[in-house]
Design an enzyme around this catalytic site. Structure first.
Site, PDB file in Angstrom:
ATOM      1  N   LYS A 114       0.534  -0.862  -0.098  1.00 35.76           N
ATOM      2  CA  LYS A 114      -0.060   0.194   0.246  1.00 35.76           C
ATOM      3  C   LYS A 114       0.737   1.444  -0.273  1.00 35.76           C
ATOM      4  O   LYS A 114       1.548   0.962   0.375  1.00 35.76           O
ATOM      5  CB  LYS A 114      -0.946  -0.184   0.991  1.00 35.76           C
ATOM      6  CG  LYS A 114      -0.699   0.248   1.992  1.00 35.76           C
ATOM      7  CD  LYS A 114      -1.181   0.659   3.667  1.00 35.76           C
ATOM      8  CE  LYS A 114      -1.133   2.337   3.589  1.00 35.76           C
ATOM      9  NZ  LYS A 114      -1.407   2.667   4.905  1.00 35.76           N
ATOM     10  N   HIS A 120      -1.609  -5.150   5.790  1.00 41.32           N
ATOM     11  CA  HIS A 120      -1.254  -5.694   6.627  1.00 41.32           C
ATOM     12  C   HIS A 120      -2.117  -6.040   7.648  1.00 41.32           C
ATOM     13  O   HIS A 120      -1.941  -7.665   8.366  1.00 41.32           O
ATOM     14  CB  HIS A 120       0.123  -5.311   7.150  1.00 41.32           C
ATOM     15  CG  HIS A 120      -0.181  -4.288   7.952  1.00 41.32           C
ATOM     16  ND1 HIS A 120      -0.580  -3.412   7.205  1.00 41.32           N
ATOM     17  CD2 HIS A 120      -0.042  -4.491   9.377  1.00 41.32           C
ATOM     18  CE1 HIS A 120      -0.420  -2.321   8.501  1.00 41.32           C
ATOM     19  NE2 HIS A 120       0.159  -3.302   9.597  1.00 41.32           N
ATOM     20  N   LYS A 178      -3.732  -9.920  10.094  1.00 42.99           N
ATOM     21  CA  LYS A 178      -3.564 -10.259  12.144  1.00 42.99           C
ATOM     22  C   LYS A 178      -3.855 -11.594  12.563  1.00 42.99           C
ATOM     23  O   LYS A 178      -5.064 -11.734  11.730  1.00 42.99           O
ATOM     24  CB  LYS A 178      -4.205  -9.239  11.734  1.00 42.99           C
ATOM     25  CG  LYS A 178      -3.078  -7.414  12.022  1.00 42.99           C
ATOM     26  CD  LYS A 178      -3.612  -6.446  12.457  1.00 42.99           C
ATOM     27  CE  LYS A 178      -2.689  -4.903  12.791  1.00 42.99           C
ATOM     28  NZ  LYS A 178      -0.894  -4.586  13.033  1.00 42.99           N
ATOM     29  N   GLU A 191      -4.366   4.873  18.020  1.00 46.89           N
ATOM     30  CA  GLU A 191      -2.567   4.964  17.445  1.00 46.89           C
ATOM     31  C   GLU A 191      -2.133   6.327  18.505  1.00 46.89           C
ATOM     32  O   GLU A 191      -2.817   7.417  18.922  1.00 46.89           O
ATOM     33  CB  GLU A 191      -1.959   5.204  16.278  1.00 46.89           C
ATOM     34  CG  GLU A 191      -3.099   3.874  15.307  1.00 46.89           C
ATOM     35  CD  GLU A 191      -2.114   4.001  14.138  1.00 46.89           C
ATOM     36  OE1 GLU A 191      -0.772   3.651  14.077  1.00 46.89           O
ATOM     37  OE2 GLU A 191      -2.103   4.686  13.062  1.00 46.89           O
ATOM     38  N   ASP A 234      -5.426   6.547   4.438  1.00 45.91           N
ATOM     39  CA  ASP A 234      -4.398   5.856   5.506  1.00 45.91           C
ATOM     40  C   ASP A 234      -4.966   5.100   5.887  1.00 45.91           C
ATOM     41  O   ASP A 234      -4.166   3.441   5.896  1.00 45.91           O
ATOM     42  CB  ASP A 234      -3.010   6.853   6.243  1.00 45.91           C
ATOM     43  CG  ASP A 234      -1.818   6.223   7.083  1.00 45.91           C
ATOM     44  OD1 ASP A 234      -1.286   5.276   6.274  1.00 45.91           O
ATOM     45  OD2 ASP A 234      -1.705   5.897   8.109  1.00 45.91           O
ATOM     46  N   HIS A 270      -7.299  -0.521   5.925  1.00 42.92           N
ATOM     47  CA  HIS A 270      -7.158  -2.100   6.271  1.00 42.92           C
ATOM     48  C   HIS A 270      -8.837  -1.725   7.108  1.00 42.92           C
ATOM     49  O   HIS A 270      -8.743  -2.994   7.247  1.00 42.92           O
ATOM     50  CB  HIS A 270      -6.030  -1.469   7.728  1.00 42.92           C
ATOM     51  CG  HIS A 270      -5.015  -0.898   7.125  1.00 42.92           C
ATOM     52  ND1 HIS A 270      -4.555  -1.772   6.495  1.00 42.92           N
ATOM     53  CD2 HIS A 270      -3.987  -0.080   7.349  1.00 42.92           C
ATOM     54  CE1 HIS A 270      -3.485  -1.049   5.878  1.00 42.92           C
ATOM     55  NE2 HIS A 270      -2.990  -0.068   6.555  1.00 42.92           N
ATOM     56  N   LYS A 284      -5.172   9.296  14.881  1.00 47.38           N
ATOM     57  CA  LYS A 284      -3.757   8.931  15.701  1.00 47.38           C
ATOM     58  C   LYS A 284      -2.725   9.892  16.753  1.00 47.38           C
ATOM     59  O   LYS A 284      -4.441  10.726  17.358  1.00 47.38           O
ATOM     60  CB  LYS A 284      -2.771   9.843  14.783  1.00 47.38           C
ATOM     61  CG  LYS A 284      -2.053   8.827  13.222  1.00 47.38           C
ATOM     62  CD  LYS A 284      -1.621   8.330  12.995  1.00 47.38           C
ATOM     63  CE  LYS A 284      -0.940   7.827  11.472  1.00 47.38           C
ATOM     64  NZ  LYS A 284      -0.217   7.016  12.452  1.00 47.38           N
TER      65      LYS A 284
HETATM   66  C1  BG6 Z   1      -0.418   1.490   7.969  1.00 47.47           C
HETATM   67  C2  BG6 Z   1       0.097   3.053   8.188  1.00 47.47           C
HETATM   68  O1  BG6 Z   1      -0.570   1.682   6.586  1.00 47.47           O
HETATM   69  O2  BG6 Z   1      -0.700   1.098   9.310  1.00 47.47           O
HETATM   70  C3  BG6 Z   1       0.124   3.690   9.523  1.00 47.47           C
HETATM   71  O3  BG6 Z   1       0.222   3.757   7.197  1.00 47.47           O
HETATM   72  C4  BG6 Z   1      -0.018   3.088  10.300  1.00 47.47           C
HETATM   73  O4  BG6 Z   1       0.093   5.085   9.454  1.00 47.47           O
HETATM   74  C5  BG6 Z   1       0.259   1.639  10.536  1.00 47.47           C
HETATM   75  O5  BG6 Z   1       0.750   3.483  11.505  1.00 47.47           O
HETATM   76  C6  BG6 Z   1      -1.139   0.802  11.757  1.00 47.47           C
HETATM   77  O6  BG6 Z   1      -0.144  -0.062  11.784  1.00 47.47           O
HETATM   78  P1  BG6 Z   1      -0.533  -1.248  12.929  1.00 47.47           P
HETATM   79  O7  BG6 Z   1      -0.425  -2.609  12.481  1.00 47.47           O
HETATM   80  O8  BG6 Z   1       0.396  -1.056  14.103  1.00 47.47           O
HETATM   81  O9  BG6 Z   1      -2.112  -0.966  13.524  1.00 47.47           O
END
Ligand code: BG6
Length: 509
Positions: free
Chosen positions: A172, A202, A206, A240, A259, A264, A364
């Site tokens: 991505k 990703h 999970k 986050e 993002d 996701h 965030k």
């Molecule tokens: C990424 C984003 O795809 O996923 C990031 O670009 C984000 O901004 C991240 O922090 C979060 O991934 P995870 O696995 O830490 O929840």
């Protein structure tokens, strides 16, 4: 709406079976000097190798611009590994792994460099026995995707030779809007069949996200309740604590909808809402996701105004430390209008979900790192207190809790909320693999179930485009709500639920 029972294999059986044995291959990592490669991809490949999932013949070829020798590349990866979540590196394991690492300096716009790569791959096939099997992994700025694939195609590297196969993994962001995603898909299909394209998300790797298929379709007790008759609404929280981590330049053009949500969280939502696939093949799972996403209600101006909102963090305090606001981050404009928090209300116009809102929020610099889904059921006839909830803890502390009322001990009938709580950490004595470990192995095995098919990536963009266009327009008057770093986001996100007689379940509890 009744789901067909899916046959799932017992996990201990799958681990022991031959099905996780990948064929040898050459894994070409474009962007090998980049942050993702160092933080996630190399550590994942290392774990796969040390845990015996990478056949001894397989080779990893780093391809990037810096003029490094293979020895220098190995040293830099050794350092990256030590700083990654792998932790202290076992020297013997590292020595064995590092022998698989090779490096080819590449200027991605030079045709000669691809020809050279082709010759290196032929040599690797002969000397290591990788049988013409190749994975090209694009961990690159999206502006480089199309050109890199064109060069690979024109050099003949996207065609398989003999019995060997070629797979292309695209990280991505896949495009920056619907139009760019469509044209990238068309471009990829000029050189590769869809079955050879693996679009990485990703979140699909999970543990708890993959568990959704088992939870929903292998158990008798959830699926019959998984619809509008029994579910009042669903909450998805993705919080986050990190800010933009030196990625201000990228994030300014992205924002949280691009993002996190387009990809996701919509993928997660598709797994939560889809009908039972006819089997666990990638086609059946992708078809089921595609079908439910087709029923997702479009965002009209009215819905954007009343059911969605956005915010941006201002200075605050996180874990006792003062943190700057978004506009003070490096690479961010002092008058930036980029959203670092958003809430979207998703609705599905189909028989299963009519009338059930899915509140999705992501941000965030929130109070705690937590991603979870709360499925809130309708009240039972004698309910008093909190309705039943099924809590899916995606991260951290992966697990599932079922909250229900019980009679408190004593002579009077008093209702008390209790929970059945399953946690991976205490239930299993094994480390949970990182998402990238699982997904890279899947790609080596030729399993694309947990990758994103072309139509789904486009549908994700199609759904969020009206929101992006509205919020990006100079004429839009909807507020960009400030929230203090370290809070749970703008209070308006709570008010929106309260106006519908609901409230956010406190995350992480
Ligand atoms: C990424 C984003 O795809 O996923 C990031 O670009 C984000 O901004 C991240 O922090 C979060 O991934 P995870 O696995 O830490 O929840």
């Amino acid at each position: 709406m009744q789901s067909a029972a899916l046959r799932m294999e017992d996990s201990s059986h799958v681990e022991a079976s031959a099905s996780l044995h990948a064929e040898p291959c050459a894994f070409v990592l474009f962007g090998a000097s980049g942050d993702l490669a160092r933080r996630k991809l190399l550590p994942a490949l290392y774990r796969l190798a040390t845990e015996g999932y990478l056949p001894p013949e397989s080779v990893i070829i780093g391809a990037a611009l810096p003029l490094l020798s293979t020895e220098q590349f190995r040293a830099s990866m050794r350092e990256a590994l030590a700083h990654s979540e792998v932790g202290p590196v076992d020297e013997t394991a590292w020595r064995a792994f590092s022998r698989r690492l090779h490096y080819v300096p590449m200027n991605l716009s030079s045709a000669e460099d691809y020809q050279h790569l082709g010759r290196v791959l032929d040599t690797v096939d002969r000397e290591h026995g990788t049988r013409g099997n190749r994975i090209f992994y694009l961990s690159l700025a999206p502006t480089l995707h199309a050109e890199t694939v064109r060069h690979l195609g024109e050099t003949g590297l996207t065609r398989s030779h003999g019995p060997g196969w070629v797979r292309l993994v695209v990280e991505k962001p896949f495009g920056t809007d619907l139009e760019t995603a469509r044209s990238l898909n068309q471009h990829l299909h000029r050189y590769l069949d869809e079955s050879s394209v693996y679009r990485m998300d990703h979140y699909l790797g999970k543990e708890m996200v993959q568990n959704l298929l088992v939870l929903r379709f292998a158990n008798r007790i959830f699926e019959p309740l998984w619809d509008r008759r029994h579910i009042d609404h669903v909450q998805i929280t993705n919080a986050e604590t990190v800010g933009v981590e030196g990625r201000g330049g990228y994030y300014e053009k992205a924002g949280v909808v691009r993002d996190m949500m387009q990809n996701h969280l919509l993928q997660l939502l598709a797994l939560l809402t889809m009908e039972a696939p006819s089997d666990l093949s990638s086609q059946a799972v992708h078809d089921a996701k595609s079908q439910v996403m087709a029923a997702a209600r479009a965002f009209t101006p009215e819905r954007i105004r009343t059911e969605c909102l956005r915010g941006q963090y201002v200075p605050g305090v996180l874990s006792g430390q003062p943190v700057p606001g978004y506009r003070q981050e490096p690479g961010v404009a002092p008058d930036s209008r980029t959203e670092t928090f958003a809430m979207l209300t998703m609705r599905f116009d189909n028989p299963r979900w009519a009338g059930v809102p899915f509140y999705v929020r992501s941000g965030k610099r929130l109070a705690r790192r937590v991603t979870e889904v709360v499925v809130q059921f309708k009240d039972g006839p004698l309910a008093r207190g909190t309705p039943n909830q099924l809590l899916l803890r995606i991260q951290p502390d992966e697990g599932i809790a079922l909250r229900f009322a019980t009679k408190a001990p004593g002579r009077a009938t008093r209702h008390h909320d209790v929970a059945l709580d399953f946690r991976y950490g205490s239930a299993f004595d094994t480390r949970l693999a990182e998402a990238y470990e699982r997904l890279l192995l899947d790609c080596m095995l030729g399993v694309s179930t947990h990758y994103v098919r072309n139509d789904l990536v486009e549908r994700g963009w199609e759904l969020v485009m009206p929101v992006l266009e509205t919020w990006g327009s100079a004429h839009d008057s909807s507020p960009l709500l400030p929230y203090a770093a370290g809070s749970w986001g703008p209070a308006a996100a709570s008010h929106l639920l309260e106006s519908q007689g609901r409230r956010w379940s406190p995350p992480g509890e």
